[in-house]
Scaffold this motif. Structure first.
Motif, mmCIF file in Angstrom:
data_model
loop_
_atom_site.group_PDB
_atom_site.id
_atom_site.type_symbol
_atom_site.label_atom_id
_atom_site.label_comp_id
_atom_site.label_asym_id
_atom_site.label_seq_id
_atom_site.Cartn_x
_atom_site.Cartn_y
_atom_site.Cartn_z
ATOM 1 N N LEU A 178 41.522 11.504 9.875
ATOM 2 C CA LEU A 178 41.530 11.688 8.419
ATOM 3 C C LEU A 178 41.905 10.430 7.648
ATOM 4 O O LEU A 178 41.565 10.310 6.463
ATOM 5 N N VAL A 179 42.604 9.492 8.289
ATOM 6 C CA VAL A 179 43.080 8.308 7.578
ATOM 7 C C VAL A 179 42.615 7.016 8.241
ATOM 8 O O VAL A 179 41.892 6.224 7.643
ATOM 9 N N ALA A 180 43.035 6.791 9.482
ATOM 10 C CA ALA A 180 42.800 5.484 10.094
ATOM 11 C C ALA A 180 41.312 5.188 10.317
ATOM 12 O O ALA A 180 40.833 4.098 9.999
ATOM 13 N N ARG A 181 40.578 6.174 10.877
ATOM 14 C CA ARG A 181 39.176 5.898 11.170
ATOM 15 C C ARG A 181 38.360 5.632 9.896
ATOM 16 O O ARG A 181 37.560 4.682 9.863
ATOM 17 N N PRO A 182 38.520 6.425 8.831
ATOM 18 C CA PRO A 182 37.802 6.077 7.599
ATOM 19 C C PRO A 182 38.183 4.704 7.059
ATOM 20 O O PRO A 182 37.309 3.946 6.616
ATOM 21 N N LEU A 183 39.471 4.359 7.095
ATOM 22 C CA LEU A 183 39.886 3.051 6.602
ATOM 23 C C LEU A 183 39.239 1.923 7.394
ATOM 24 O O LEU A 183 38.728 0.951 6.825
ATOM 25 N N LEU A 184 39.268 2.043 8.713
ATOM 26 C CA LEU A 184 38.692 0.987 9.543
ATOM 27 C C LEU A 184 37.183 0.888 9.338
ATOM 28 O O LEU A 184 36.635 -0.222 9.237
ATOM 29 N N ASN A 185 36.502 2.030 9.267
ATOM 30 C CA ASN A 185 35.046 1.994 9.095
ATOM 31 C C ASN A 185 34.648 1.407 7.752
ATOM 32 O O ASN A 185 33.633 0.718 7.650
ATOM 33 N N LEU A 186 35.436 1.688 6.723
ATOM 34 C CA LEU A 186 35.108 1.200 5.390
ATOM 35 C C LEU A 186 35.460 -0.260 5.194
ATOM 36 O O LEU A 186 34.713 -1.013 4.553
ATOM 37 N N HIS A 187 36.596 -0.687 5.725
ATOM 38 C CA HIS A 187 37.116 -2.012 5.399
ATOM 39 C C HIS A 187 37.076 -3.004 6.557
ATOM 40 O O HIS A 187 36.980 -4.208 6.330
ATOM 41 N N TRP A 188 37.153 -2.504 7.785
ATOM 42 C CA TRP A 188 37.080 -3.382 8.960
ATOM 43 C C TRP A 188 36.078 -2.769 9.954
ATOM 44 O O TRP A 188 36.454 -2.353 11.054
ATOM 45 N N PRO A 189 34.806 -2.692 9.574
ATOM 46 C CA PRO A 189 33.831 -1.964 10.390
ATOM 47 C C PRO A 189 33.663 -2.537 11.794
ATOM 48 O O PRO A 189 33.186 -1.830 12.683
ATOM 49 N N ARG A 190 34.059 -3.778 12.029
ATOM 50 C CA ARG A 190 33.962 -4.344 13.378
ATOM 51 C C ARG A 190 34.935 -3.641 14.338
ATOM 52 O O ARG A 190 34.762 -3.720 15.555
ATOM 53 N N LEU A 191 35.941 -2.940 13.798
ATOM 54 C CA LEU A 191 36.904 -2.201 14.623
ATOM 55 C C LEU A 191 36.507 -0.731 14.786
ATOM 56 O O LEU A 191 37.284 0.053 15.334
ATOM 57 N N ALA A 192 35.323 -0.366 14.327
ATOM 58 C CA ALA A 192 34.912 1.040 14.334
ATOM 59 C C ALA A 192 34.745 1.593 15.742
ATOM 60 O O ALA A 192 34.708 2.808 15.931
ATOM 61 N N GLY A 193 34.651 0.747 16.753
ATOM 62 C CA GLY A 193 34.431 1.220 18.106
ATOM 63 C C GLY A 193 35.675 1.696 18.824
ATOM 64 O O GLY A 193 35.569 2.257 19.925
#
Length: 322
Positions: A178-193
């Protein structure tokens, strides 16, 4: 960007079984001083589980001609139960948070004890393991230490796993989803994996950790991922599947406080500023059940500086090198 993440997933995600323990012992022997391993368990009132974790690591990873783990430290962050006694009886070296760098008043939070642990450990590879794990298996350690012993280009390796809640189909990781994954995908998409970006089981080279700031609270894991990406690049990061993680789950309000802290950590990295109002208001029903009563909780915003800027640590390192 999606192609880069897919390529990273293919080349930097493994299973613990891909590096058998015998091969890791051989890699450690070949690495010499750069392959020394310290395991740190941050603990706050974990009497029920810490002993079993310590015993498993000592039995599986600290015996034989070439022990994979050189030191095992339980960092007690102010337990009021028998955590320290049980950990010591199981064979760990127990260090109390307040005894490390006593000139600095201790802050409350997980990141605080992880930061202070760098001062009392010596391994060139530092492995953090949460102390509330149940049915613990030593591959949680060997799985994430392994890539650092076999690939000199890696700097930080995180565990990934399933997180069931109880015996049902519900999954843990609610703050992640609910928090970390959306933040990473939106702002640091290279960490989405990253499957478990907030997971408490990861290993890193000391040379990296001593350059990173440490948020003192639950934002430490997200902060560490983002800061390592910026400092060392995506190819310095990896993840390893270690199976199933069972642990004590927190209630919804505790998760809300965790989420607020993690959001603040992300916000501070986006703006390198402060939130206007770093507090979180939550609600409980009053004692008579007729209404809701607000409670206000401060969001932990403090961060510790990179350890290699701390005078005591730099003096300690100079003494070791002399």
């Amino acid at each position: 960007m999606l192609e880069e993440v897919e390529l990273w997933l293919d080349q930097h995600s493994w299973s613990a079984s891909e590096r058998p323990l015998d091969s890791l012992r051989a890699a450690k022997s070949a690495a010499g001083a750069s392959g020394t391993v310290s395991v740190v368990l941050p603990a706050l009132n974990e009497e029920a589980t810490v002993g079993s974790i310590v015993e498993t690591i000592r039995r599986d990873l600290m015996t034989g001609d070439i022990p994979l783990v050189d030191e095992l430290v339980v960092m007690d962050s102010g337990s009021t139960d028998g955590t320290s006694r049980v950990a010591a009886a199981a064979g760990a070296r127990v260090v109390h948070r307040d005894d490390v760098l006593p000139r600095l008043p201790p802050a409350h939070g997980k990141g605080e004890v992880l930061w202070r642990s760098l001062f009392v450990t010596s391994g060139e590879i530092v492995c953090f393991i949460d102390a509330d794990l149940r049915e613990f298996k030593s591959q949680f350690v060997s799985g994430i230490v392994g890539p650092l012993l076999t690939d000199p280009g890696l700097r930080l390796v995180k565990a990934m796993y399933d997180r069931p809640i109880g015996e049902g189909a519900e999954r843990g990781g609610r703050v992640t989803e609910l928090v970390a994954r959306p933040l990473l995908n939106l702002h640091w998409p290279r960490l989405a994996g990253f499957v478990q970006p907030l997971g408490g089981e990861y290993a890193a080279r000391r040379s990296l950790l001593e350059q990173l700031p440490f948020p003192v609270g639950y934002g430490v894991e997200l902060g560490m991922l983002v800061d390592t990406l910026e400092l060392a690049g995506l190819d310095a990061l990896a993840q390893v599947d270690v199976g199933v993680r069972r642990h004590r789950n927190q209630d919804g309000q505790a998760l809300g406080r965790m989420a607020a802290t993690i959001y603040h950590t992300a916000q501070s990295r986006l703006s390198r500023g402060n939130l206007v109002r770093p507090v979180l208001t939550q609600f409980d029903r009053g004692e008579d059940g007729s209404g809701f009563v607000p409670s206000v909780h401060e969001v932990t915003t403090e961060e510790r500086p990179p350890m290699d800027t701390v005078p005591e640590y730099r003096a300690q390192q100079r003494r070791k090198a002399a």
